[in-house]
Design a protein around this motif. Structure first.
Motif, PDB file in Angstrom:
ATOM      1  N   ALA A 148      -8.933 -31.786  21.828  1.00  0.00           N
ATOM      2  CA  ALA A 148      -8.679 -32.840  22.819  1.00  0.00           C
ATOM      3  C   ALA A 148      -9.657 -33.992  22.616  1.00  0.00           C
ATOM      4  O   ALA A 148      -9.274 -35.169  22.694  1.00  0.00           O
ATOM      5  CB  ALA A 148      -8.799 -32.272  24.234  1.00  0.00           C
ATOM      6  N   ALA A 149     -10.909 -33.663  22.332  1.00  0.00           N
ATOM      7  CA  ALA A 149     -11.911 -34.708  22.081  1.00  0.00           C
ATOM      8  C   ALA A 149     -11.561 -35.493  20.817  1.00  0.00           C
ATOM      9  O   ALA A 149     -11.657 -36.725  20.804  1.00  0.00           O
ATOM     10  CB  ALA A 149     -13.304 -34.089  21.968  1.00  0.00           C
ATOM     11  N   VAL A 150     -11.142 -34.804  19.767  1.00  0.00           N
ATOM     12  CA  VAL A 150     -10.737 -35.496  18.536  1.00  0.00           C
ATOM     13  C   VAL A 150      -9.563 -36.418  18.833  1.00  0.00           C
ATOM     14  O   VAL A 150      -9.506 -37.547  18.346  1.00  0.00           O
ATOM     15  CB  VAL A 150     -10.374 -34.490  17.417  1.00  0.00           C
ATOM     16  N   GLY A 151      -8.636 -35.960  19.658  1.00  0.00           N
ATOM     17  CA  GLY A 151      -7.479 -36.778  20.016  1.00  0.00           C
ATOM     18  C   GLY A 151      -7.840 -38.056  20.751  1.00  0.00           C
ATOM     19  O   GLY A 151      -7.069 -39.022  20.743  1.00  0.00           O
ATOM     20  N   MET A 152      -9.008 -38.100  21.372  1.00  0.00           N
ATOM     21  CA  MET A 152      -9.439 -39.290  22.106  1.00  0.00           C
ATOM     22  C   MET A 152     -10.260 -40.256  21.252  1.00  0.00           C
ATOM     23  O   MET A 152     -10.640 -41.320  21.732  1.00  0.00           O
ATOM     24  CB  MET A 152     -10.224 -38.875  23.350  1.00  0.00           C
ATOM     25  N   LEU A 153     -10.537 -39.888  20.016  1.00  0.00           N
ATOM     26  CA  LEU A 153     -11.287 -40.785  19.120  1.00  0.00           C
ATOM     27  C   LEU A 153     -10.450 -42.007  18.769  1.00  0.00           C
ATOM     28  O   LEU A 153      -9.214 -41.936  18.758  1.00  0.00           O
ATOM     29  CB  LEU A 153     -11.650 -40.056  17.823  1.00  0.00           C
ATOM     30  N   PRO A 154     -11.113 -43.119  18.432  1.00  0.00           N
ATOM     31  CA  PRO A 154     -10.370 -44.259  17.880  1.00  0.00           C
ATOM     32  C   PRO A 154      -9.601 -43.797  16.637  1.00  0.00           C
ATOM     33  O   PRO A 154     -10.030 -42.879  15.925  1.00  0.00           O
ATOM     34  CB  PRO A 154     -11.473 -45.256  17.505  1.00  0.00           C
ATOM     35  N   ASP A 155      -8.465 -44.422  16.382  1.00  0.00           N
ATOM     36  CA  ASP A 155      -7.564 -43.977  15.312  1.00  0.00           C
ATOM     37  C   ASP A 155      -8.258 -43.774  13.969  1.00  0.00           C
ATOM     38  O   ASP A 155      -8.016 -42.778  13.287  1.00  0.00           O
ATOM     39  CB  ASP A 155      -6.402 -44.952  15.146  1.00  0.00           C
ATOM     40  N   ARG A 156      -9.112 -44.700  13.593  1.00  0.00           N
ATOM     41  CA  ARG A 156      -9.754 -44.610  12.284  1.00  0.00           C
ATOM     42  C   ARG A 156     -10.643 -43.369  12.178  1.00  0.00           C
ATOM     43  O   ARG A 156     -10.647 -42.670  11.166  1.00  0.00           O
ATOM     44  CB  ARG A 156     -10.568 -45.879  12.033  1.00  0.00           C
TER      45      ARG A 156
END
Length: 115
Positions: free
Chosen positions: A56-64
């Motif tokens: 879930a945290a990875v999913g909230m990262l900026p796209d790049r």
């Protein structure tokens, strides 16, 4: 030099950041491994809960940054190939990777504080 720039004033904090980011990396690597621990269902459920929070945290990262993490940990693409594809240096990819893991760590801390 392996310590982050901010660690010059606080070498212990720099080492703690490195260890913490290594742990996040380990969690990312294990997030998509399959396998059920039939001996300890509670341990399996707890591990899946942690992995779900990491993802879930990875999913909230900026796209790049999200793409970098997914490419490196789930598609097993080495930094030099990611760098070539993005037209960046391997060093810059390493910096972005560190930034992504730091952001994931902060989000996980926020998730824990919210419980």
């Amino acid at each position: 030099d392996f310590l982050p720039e901010s660690s010059e004033d606080d070498p212990v904090g720099g080492v703690a950041d490195l260890v913490s980011n290594a742990c996040i990396g380990f969690l990312l690597q294990s997030a998509y491994r399959t396998g059920v621990d039939h001996e300890d269902g509670f341990a399996y459920a707890k591990k899946r809960q942690i992995e779900t929070r990491v993802m879930a945290a990875v999913g909230m990262l900026p796209d790049r940054l999200k793409t970098l993490i997914l490419d490196h940990y789930f598609r097993h693409i080495p930094f030099h190939e990611i760098a070539d594809r993005c037209g960046l240096t391997k060093g810059r990819i390493s910096q972005m990777h560190h930034d992504a893991l730091t952001k994931v760590r902060c989000m996980l801390r926020d998730f824990s504080d919210g419980q």
